[in-house]
Design a protein around this motif. Structure first.
Motif, PDB file in Angstrom:
ATOM      1  N   ASP A   1      -6.224   9.782   0.446  1.00 42.13           N
ATOM      2  CA  ASP A   1      -5.548   8.562   0.932  1.00 42.13           C
ATOM      3  C   ASP A   1      -3.977   8.948   0.817  1.00 42.13           C
ATOM      4  OD1 ASP A   1      -8.028   7.441   1.844  1.00 42.13           O
ATOM      5  OD2 ASP A   1      -8.078   6.148   0.388  1.00 42.13           O
ATOM      6  N   TYR A   2      -3.742   8.882  -0.301  1.00 49.32           N
ATOM      7  CA  TYR A   2      -2.220   9.259  -0.860  1.00 49.32           C
ATOM      8  C   TYR A   2      -1.756  10.383   0.158  1.00 49.32           C
ATOM      9  CZ  TYR A   2      -3.334   6.339  -4.788  1.00 49.32           C
ATOM     10  OH  TYR A   2      -3.903   5.534  -5.581  1.00 49.32           O
ATOM     11  N   ALA A   3      -2.466  11.319   0.076  1.00 50.31           N
ATOM     12  CA  ALA A   3      -2.024  12.839   0.968  1.00 50.31           C
ATOM     13  C   ALA A   3      -2.114  12.546   2.399  1.00 50.31           C
ATOM     14  CB  ALA A   3      -3.075  13.653   0.729  1.00 50.31           C
ATOM     15  N   ALA A   4      -2.746  11.494   2.922  1.00 49.81           N
ATOM     16  CA  ALA A   4      -2.724  11.235   4.282  1.00 49.81           C
ATOM     17  C   ALA A   4      -1.463  10.610   4.543  1.00 49.81           C
ATOM     18  CB  ALA A   4      -4.221  10.380   4.786  1.00 49.81           C
ATOM     19  N   GLU A   5      -1.025   9.584   3.728  1.00 48.98           N
ATOM     20  CA  GLU A   5      -0.058   8.751   3.760  1.00 48.98           C
ATOM     21  C   GLU A   5       1.346   9.363   3.638  1.00 48.98           C
ATOM     22  OE1 GLU A   5       2.750   5.223   1.449  1.00 48.98           O
ATOM     23  OE2 GLU A   5       0.612   5.521   1.106  1.00 48.98           O
ATOM     24  N   LEU A   6       1.452  10.352   2.867  1.00 47.72           N
ATOM     25  CA  LEU A   6       2.427  11.549   2.695  1.00 47.72           C
ATOM     26  C   LEU A   6       2.643  12.392   3.835  1.00 47.72           C
ATOM     27  CD1 LEU A   6       1.804  12.603  -0.995  1.00 47.72           C
ATOM     28  CD2 LEU A   6       3.817  11.466  -0.230  1.00 47.72           C
ATOM     29  N   GLN A   7       1.397  12.780   4.563  1.00 45.19           N
ATOM     30  CA  GLN A   7       1.551  13.508   5.775  1.00 45.19           C
ATOM     31  C   GLN A   7       2.122  12.701   6.891  1.00 45.19           C
ATOM     32  OE1 GLN A   7       0.139  16.791   4.956  1.00 45.19           O
ATOM     33  NE2 GLN A   7       1.224  17.156   7.018  1.00 45.19           N
ATOM     34  N   ARG A   8       1.976  11.558   6.938  1.00 38.83           N
ATOM     35  CA  ARG A   8       2.338  10.748   8.126  1.00 38.83           C
ATOM     36  C   ARG A   8       4.136  10.597   7.963  1.00 38.83           C
ATOM     37  NH1 ARG A   8      -2.384   7.805   7.046  1.00 38.83           N
ATOM     38  NH2 ARG A   8      -1.317   6.298   5.797  1.00 38.83           N
ATOM     39  N   SER A   9       4.610  10.872   7.014  1.00 34.54           N
ATOM     40  CA  SER A   9       5.949  10.957   6.836  1.00 34.54           C
ATOM     41  C   SER A   9       6.988  11.301   7.516  1.00 34.54           C
ATOM     42  CB  SER A   9       6.384  10.608   5.247  1.00 34.54           C
ATOM     43  OG  SER A   9       6.503  12.244   5.048  1.00 34.54           O
TER      44      SER A   9
ATOM     45  N   GLY B   1       0.891  -1.211   0.013  1.00 31.30           N
ATOM     46  CA  GLY B   1      -0.119   0.085  -0.110  1.00 31.30           C
ATOM     47  C   GLY B   1       0.873   1.374  -0.078  1.00 31.30           C
ATOM     48  N   ARG B   2       2.006   1.148   0.125  1.00 26.48           N
ATOM     49  CA  ARG B   2       2.910   2.222   0.093  1.00 26.48           C
ATOM     50  C   ARG B   2       3.128   2.756  -1.134  1.00 26.48           C
ATOM     51  NH1 ARG B   2       8.387   0.892   3.125  1.00 26.48           N
ATOM     52  NH2 ARG B   2       6.875   0.415   5.032  1.00 26.48           N
ATOM     53  N   LEU B   3       3.453   4.180  -1.222  1.00 22.44           N
ATOM     54  CA  LEU B   3       4.033   4.875  -2.416  1.00 22.44           C
ATOM     55  C   LEU B   3       5.320   4.505  -2.891  1.00 22.44           C
ATOM     56  CD1 LEU B   3       2.371   8.427  -2.128  1.00 22.44           C
ATOM     57  CD2 LEU B   3       1.766   6.764  -3.653  1.00 22.44           C
TER      58      LEU B   3
ATOM     59  N   HIS C   1       5.157  16.512   3.014  1.00 23.00           N
ATOM     60  CA  HIS C   1       3.926  17.347   3.411  1.00 23.00           C
ATOM     61  C   HIS C   1       3.671  18.403   2.356  1.00 23.00           C
ATOM     62  CE1 HIS C   1       5.131  16.622   8.119  1.00 23.00           C
ATOM     63  NE2 HIS C   1       4.776  15.694   7.378  1.00 23.00           N
ATOM     64  N   GLU C   2       4.551  18.989   1.741  1.00 21.17           N
ATOM     65  CA  GLU C   2       4.359  19.940   0.620  1.00 21.17           C
ATOM     66  C   GLU C   2       3.524  19.295  -0.442  1.00 21.17           C
ATOM     67  OE1 GLU C   2       3.925  23.036  -1.854  1.00 21.17           O
ATOM     68  OE2 GLU C   2       3.930  22.885   0.444  1.00 21.17           O
ATOM     69  N   LEU C   3       3.995  18.187  -0.901  1.00 20.06           N
ATOM     70  CA  LEU C   3       2.938  17.357  -1.794  1.00 20.06           C
ATOM     71  C   LEU C   3       1.632  16.571  -1.425  1.00 20.06           C
ATOM     72  CD1 LEU C   3       3.197  15.946  -4.562  1.00 20.06           C
ATOM     73  CD2 LEU C   3       4.033  13.980  -3.808  1.00 20.06           C
ATOM     74  N   ALA C   4       1.654  16.629  -0.229  1.00 29.23           N
ATOM     75  CA  ALA C   4       0.380  16.195   0.575  1.00 29.23           C
ATOM     76  C   ALA C   4      -0.776  17.487   0.267  1.00 29.23           C
ATOM     77  CB  ALA C   4       0.359  16.076   1.922  1.00 29.23           C
ATOM     78  N   ARG C   5      -0.164  18.583   0.585  1.00 27.38           N
ATOM     79  CA  ARG C   5      -0.934  19.786   0.508  1.00 27.38           C
ATOM     80  C   ARG C   5      -1.344  20.157  -0.987  1.00 27.38           C
ATOM     81  NH1 ARG C   5      -0.800  24.427  -1.538  1.00 27.38           N
ATOM     82  NH2 ARG C   5       1.329  24.281  -2.231  1.00 27.38           N
ATOM     83  N   GLN C   6      -0.454  19.863  -2.047  1.00 27.91           N
ATOM     84  CA  GLN C   6      -0.534  19.877  -3.288  1.00 27.91           C
ATOM     85  C   GLN C   6      -1.679  19.102  -3.803  1.00 27.91           C
ATOM     86  OE1 GLN C   6       3.210  19.718  -5.497  1.00 27.91           O
ATOM     87  NE2 GLN C   6       3.851  21.722  -4.728  1.00 27.91           N
ATOM     88  N   VAL C   7      -1.620  17.652  -3.358  1.00 31.31           N
ATOM     89  CA  VAL C   7      -2.834  16.800  -3.609  1.00 31.31           C
ATOM     90  C   VAL C   7      -4.163  17.203  -3.374  1.00 31.31           C
ATOM     91  CG1 VAL C   7      -3.381  14.290  -3.275  1.00 31.31           C
ATOM     92  CG2 VAL C   7      -0.977  14.776  -3.647  1.00 31.31           C
TER      93      VAL C   7
END
Length: 356
Positions: free
Chosen positions: A285-293, A43-45, A299-305
């Protein structure tokens, strides 16, 4: 022996976790690198998935790979070759890397393909001699990179089995290449691309552009939240000539019927909405996964998503658009009528006033 009941599955569990967002919903000739999950954490990017997600949310230019037609006679083939070379004014390049310049080069190519067509005794009377393709990028893209990418794409896609010729046109704001491929391959099989093949071709062309430093993507329109298909060229041409195509006439008739109370069932509307809901949720869901990293870049990519999802257009089919246009037209006419009545009443009132 007891039979186990099948495990309940939902849309998320029966599709790959990442490619569902941007993969065309058809079979594909081969898996792309961003389709291959991490064996340790499916499930990981992966880095390839993350790179594609970045290109999508940052709206990398979309490539266009389109079949413009097929030639079905020697005369038609000659005419097409004359068109793409501007009657010999533009150089053409073959699958062998040979450059054909001027009218003499064009004549040699036409004669060779005509002779080969004469030897194709298995071709049906209405069978095609060539498949004509255009590869294009948005205005401002480096034309040299487009031509080099088209050359590499042609070699990779057709070079081992089909003769072809390509010509670059620079007289349009969109740099593009016309690629004409002989239908009959060296193995005797005929080229018959399907929708999934076209998507694979788009991805390959986009990949060649990226190798040359050009940001490019090849995602289906649903990836960007768009559900309406592009209108065919013939339909656009009819509208330009102020002729109402049958597809427009029938659509308006159906919408008017619905407005009058005869509501027809459209199960595909619910399917479209359900698919779009799933796509948008997957992005989140991808944004949430990125935010947890815990990494600032993630975090910036999560915001853009999340912003990308917020900016997606409303789910609107052709029928929905026609209904909206009809409603706006009706409201405009109603307001006009009300303003007319109001003006008439004011005029009468002023007419009844005594003259001073």
């Amino acid at each position: 022996m007891t039979r186990r009941s099948p495990r309940p599955t939902d849309l998320a569990s029966e599709l790959p976790p990442i490619s569902y967002v941007w993969e065309t919903p058809n079979r594909r000739p081969r898996r792309a690198e961003w389709d291959i999950p991490d064996p340790a954490a499916p499930g990981r990017l992966t880095p390839a998935m993350r790179a594609k997600l970045e290109r999508i949310v940052r709206r990398a230019p979309e490539v266009m790979v389109k079949i413009t037609g097929r030639t079905k006679s020697v005369a038609h083939l000659k005419s097409h070759l004359e068109y793409i070379t501007r009657n010999g004014e533009l150089d053409a390049e073959t699958e062998q890397g040979a450059t054909l310049a001027g009218r003499l080069g064009l004549k040699d190519l036409q004669q060779r393909w005509e002779d080969d067509a004469g030897l194709d005794d298995k071709r049906r009377r209405d069978g095609s001699l060539s498949v004509n393709i255009i590869l294009s990028m948005p205005a401002g893209t480096d034309a040299v990179a487009v031509k080099d990418s088209a050359r590499a794409f042609a070699v990779e896609t057709f070079g081992y089995n089909h003769d072809y010729v390509f010509v670059q046109h620079l007289d349009d704001k969109h740099p593009h290449v016309h690629l004409t491929v002989r239908s009959r391959g060296h193995d005797g099989k005929r080229l018959n691309p399907r929708k999934a093949d076209l998507q694979a071709w788009r991805e390959r062309f986009a990949g060649e552009l990226r190798l040359r430093g050009i940001a490019a993507e090849a995602t289906p329109r649903r990836t960007r939240g768009r559900v309406r298909k592009a209108d065919r060229g013939a339909v656009l041409a009819m509208r330009k000539r102020k002729i109402t195509p049958d597809v427009d006439r029938l659509a308006r008739k159906e919408v008017l019927s619905e407005v009058r109370g005869r509501v027809a069932k459209h199960p595909w509307d619910e399917q479209i909405k359900s698919r779009q809901d799933a796509i948008r949720q997957r992005y989140l869901d991808y944004a949430a996964e990125l935010q947890r990293s815990g990494v600032a870049a993630d975090h910036e990519l999560a915001r853009q998503v999340r912003q990308f999802v917020n900016d997606m257009p409303a789910v609107e089919t052709r029928r929905h658009a026609l209904k909206r246009e009809l409603s706006e037209l009706t409201n405009t006419r109603r307001r006009g009528a009300e303003q007319g009545v109001s003006k008439e009443g004011r005029d009468k009132t002023r007419g009844d006033e005594p003259t001073r």
